[in-house]
Design an enzyme around this catalytic site. Structure first.
Site, PDB file in Angstrom:
ATOM      1  CD  GLU A  37      24.816  36.908 -10.500  1.00 14.96           C
ATOM      2  OE1 GLU A  37      24.937  37.929  -9.794  1.00 14.96           O
ATOM      3  OE2 GLU A  37      24.750  35.770 -10.035  1.00 14.96           O
ATOM      4  CG  HIS A  38      24.848  41.161 -15.032  1.00 13.73           C
ATOM      5  ND1 HIS A  38      25.632  42.215 -15.420  1.00 13.73           N
ATOM      6  CD2 HIS A  38      25.696  40.219 -14.589  1.00 13.73           C
ATOM      7  CE1 HIS A  38      26.910  41.909 -15.243  1.00 13.73           C
ATOM      8  NE2 HIS A  38      26.972  40.692 -14.739  1.00 13.73           N
ATOM      9  CB  SER A  71      43.544  45.643   6.534  1.00 11.52           C
ATOM     10  OG  SER A  71      43.210  44.291   6.283  1.00 11.52           O
ATOM     11  CB  ALA A 127      36.276  35.075  -4.524  1.00 13.01           C
ATOM     12  N   GLY A 128      34.103  37.395  -6.069  1.00 14.99           N
ATOM     13  CA  GLY A 128      32.688  37.552  -6.399  1.00 14.99           C
ATOM     14  C   GLY A 128      31.788  37.372  -5.183  1.00 14.99           C
ATOM     15  CB  SER A 130      30.118  41.271  -2.087  1.00 17.87           C
ATOM     16  OG  SER A 130      29.860  42.509  -2.667  1.00 17.87           O
ATOM     17  CB  SER A 131      35.878  40.899   0.058  1.00 10.87           C
ATOM     18  OG  SER A 131      36.521  41.543  -1.022  1.00 10.87           O
ATOM     19  CD  GLU A 164      31.554  48.755  -4.088  1.00 10.43           C
ATOM     20  OE1 GLU A 164      31.639  48.562  -5.315  1.00 10.43           O
ATOM     21  OE2 GLU A 164      32.171  48.071  -3.253  1.00 10.43           O
ATOM     22  CG  ASP A 176      27.094  42.877  -4.138  1.00 10.11           C
ATOM     23  OD1 ASP A 176      26.245  42.109  -4.632  1.00 10.11           O
ATOM     24  OD2 ASP A 176      28.135  43.207  -4.732  1.00 10.11           O
TER      25      ASP A 176
HETATM   26  P1  ADP Z   1      34.822  41.532  -4.273  1.00 13.44           P
HETATM   27  O1  ADP Z   1      34.008  42.594  -3.608  1.00 13.44           O
HETATM   28  O2  ADP Z   1      34.053  40.692  -5.222  1.00 13.44           O
HETATM   29  O3  ADP Z   1      35.570  40.686  -3.290  1.00 13.44           O
HETATM   30  P2  ADP Z   1      36.251  43.829  -5.169  1.00 13.44           P
HETATM   31  O4  ADP Z   1      37.299  44.028  -6.200  1.00 13.44           O
HETATM   32  O5  ADP Z   1      35.020  44.642  -5.228  1.00 13.44           O
HETATM   33  O6  ADP Z   1      35.905  42.272  -5.155  1.00 13.44           O
HETATM   34  O7  ADP Z   1      36.871  44.077  -3.726  1.00 13.44           O
HETATM   35  C1  ADP Z   1      38.109  43.465  -3.370  1.00 13.44           C
HETATM   36  C2  ADP Z   1      38.959  44.494  -2.669  1.00 13.44           C
HETATM   37  O8  ADP Z   1      38.485  44.673  -1.321  1.00 13.44           O
HETATM   38  C3  ADP Z   1      40.393  44.080  -2.514  1.00 13.44           C
HETATM   39  O9  ADP Z   1      41.153  44.398  -3.653  1.00 13.44           O
HETATM   40  C4  ADP Z   1      40.831  44.927  -1.329  1.00 13.44           C
HETATM   41  O10 ADP Z   1      41.119  46.249  -1.718  1.00 13.44           O
HETATM   42  C5  ADP Z   1      39.574  44.982  -0.480  1.00 13.44           C
HETATM   43  N1  ADP Z   1      39.619  44.021   0.638  1.00 13.44           N
HETATM   44  C6  ADP Z   1      38.831  42.960   0.844  1.00 13.44           C
HETATM   45  N2  ADP Z   1      39.140  42.316   1.985  1.00 13.44           N
HETATM   46  C7  ADP Z   1      40.164  43.010   2.541  1.00 13.44           C
HETATM   47  C8  ADP Z   1      40.962  42.873   3.735  1.00 13.44           C
HETATM   48  N3  ADP Z   1      40.753  41.879   4.608  1.00 13.44           N
HETATM   49  N4  ADP Z   1      41.934  43.785   3.948  1.00 13.44           N
HETATM   50  C9  ADP Z   1      42.157  44.768   3.071  1.00 13.44           C
HETATM   51  N5  ADP Z   1      41.462  44.938   1.961  1.00 13.44           N
HETATM   52  C10 ADP Z   1      40.476  44.090   1.674  1.00 13.44           C
HETATM   53 MG    MG Z   2      33.075  44.234  -4.636  1.00  8.75          MG
END
Ligand code: ADP
Ligand code: MG
Length: 386
Positions: A37-38, A71, A127-128, A130-131, A164, A176
């Site tokens: 991490e980091h 979305s 949630a960490g 990496s959505s 990013e 990620d």
């Molecule tokens: P992490 O990558 O850790 O989940 P981030 O803050 O980098 O956190 O990214 C989260 C952002 O990604 C959300 O605030 C939203 O803008 C976007 N996001 C993720 N999943 C979706 C989804 N299914 N529909 C729309 N936006 C999404």
């Molecule tokens: Mg992210």
């Protein structure tokens, strides 16, 4: 949580929204960082794995420059943009991720033109896990193929990092998207962040009778602000004072001398990075030898280092880690950038219910909101589904 749409349902929804069928459906996973991490922006080692939670995109290129994005999450409606006038200042919300990818491709000289895109994701947001990179990697995999851009994984990693860093405005490294693009079922990705050298390392927790539980504390983190950038700056300060290009170049044996050269806070930040790099190497060795059951103490040591030396944990993460361990996990640590987000607990299948119940109860007692606890498995990287 609503179930993710399969590729057929996603294509059907696309057609009803955009009035034409998509050219295809692509998916890319979120990731869990097993350890390291980091260390990524210090040109060091990380060991993430792609998880069985994915962002899926149905896409078709358009003959004009119009971009239409939707979305399935939230009620945000259709967002429209112009491929010839992408601007980081006007992009809003989740659309920054797909638009950032298109912008980064343009910066590389690739004009994909307009497109229609429908996103469905079951990667938990913020949630960490990496959505955001799951979205970016699904989009870049789709556009790379549709536009015949011929980018390899290395190019796509750099382009999503550019998206990013310079479009979304989050100073993140390459971990990620590397996990999301290069991951494989039953494996973690050992990645050298100095040169993108990588190797898949067996991480078949299931066969070892273990399950990786993610404990989402629901404490929100934000990489675009505060602590993350501050830690990054401390590491640069430390590397400068020690006369090395990056903390990657500092070894365990150099720490004693470093303690005399650095102020106490910078020294602790440096010590975390140096010892964490070593823990990644040890973890790889154990996974390639004894197997997943042996890495618990390294996960525990990693958490202690982040809590005490790097100071990026929080009471909810510490509680999740401590309680998991005393309820039977072989090892546990916070994962991701810190200051909230999730912990992972490598848990014998026989102790899974016990860990879930104990963590839930401890959070109730502490007056914290109920955590979201779920199992993840190392899964395939980005791919075309249909
Ligand atoms: P992490 O990558 O850790 O989940 P981030 O803050 O980098 O956190 O990214 C989260 C952002 O990604 C959300 O605030 C939203 O803008 C976007 N996001 C993720 N999943 C979706 C989804 N299914 N529909 C729309 N936006 C999404
Ligand atoms: Mg992210």
């Amino acid at each position: 949580m609503t179930l993710p749409l399969d590729s057929g349902a996603l294509a059907a929804r696309f057609e009803s929204v955009f009035g034409a069928s998509p050219a295809g459906v692509w998916q890319a996973p979120g990731r869990v960082n097993l350890i390291g991490e980091h260390t990524d922006y210090n040109e060091g080692f990380v060991l993430p794995f792609a998880i069985d939670r994915t962002a899926r995109v149905a896409v078709r290129l358009r003959p004009d420059s119009t971009i239409r994005l939707l979305s399935t999450f939230g009620n945000q409606g259709l967002t429209t943009a112009d491929a010839d006038a992408l601007s980081r200042d006007t992009a809003r919300g989740w659309t920054k991720y797909p638009l950032g990818v298109l912008w980064a491709l343009q910066e590389r000289g690739l004009q994909a033109g307009g497109l229609d895109l429908l996103l469905d994701s079951d990667v938990p947001r913020g949630a960490g896990l990496s959505s955001s990179h799951a979205i970016e990697c699904a989009v870049i995999t789709a556009v790379n193929e549709l536009a015949g851009a011929g980018l390899d994984a290395r190019d796509m990693v750099l382009a999503t990092q550019r998206a990013e860093n310079d479009f979304v405005g989050a100073p993140t490294g390459i971990m990620d998207q590397s996990a999301s693009l290069r991951g494989a079922a039953g494996h973690a990705l050992f990645l050298d962040c100095r040169d993108q050298g990588s190797r898949l390392v067996p991480f078949d927790a299931e066969s070892a009778g273990l399950v990786t539980l993610v404990i989402d504390t629901r404490v929100s983190h934000s990489h675009a602000s505060g602590g993350y950038a501050e830690r990054h700056a401390s590491c640069e300060l430390g590397a400068g004072a020690l006369g090395v290009r990056a903390l990657r170049d500092v070894g365990l044996a150099d720490l004693e001398e470093a303690s005399g050269l650095l102020d106490p806070v910078t020294f602790r930040r440096v010590r975390h990075v140096v010892t964490e790099n070593d823990r990644v190497l040890q973890t790889v060795q154990l996974l390639e030898g004894s197997g997943p059951g042996a890495i618990g103490p390294l996960l525990d040591a990693s958490h202690a280092s982040m809590r005490d030396d790097f100071e990026i944990s929080c009471p909810e993460l510490d509680l999740a880690v401590e309680v998991s361990r005393s309820a039977g996990a072989v090892g546990a640590r916070m994962t991701g950038g810190g200051f909230g987000g999730s912990a992972i607990a490598l848990t014998p299948v026989a102790a899974e219910q016990q860990v879930r119940a104990a963590v839930g109860q401890a959070f109730r007692r502490a007056g914290y909101p109920a955590p979201d606890i779920f199992a993840v498995r190392p899964a395939a990287g980005a791919m075309r589904l249909a």
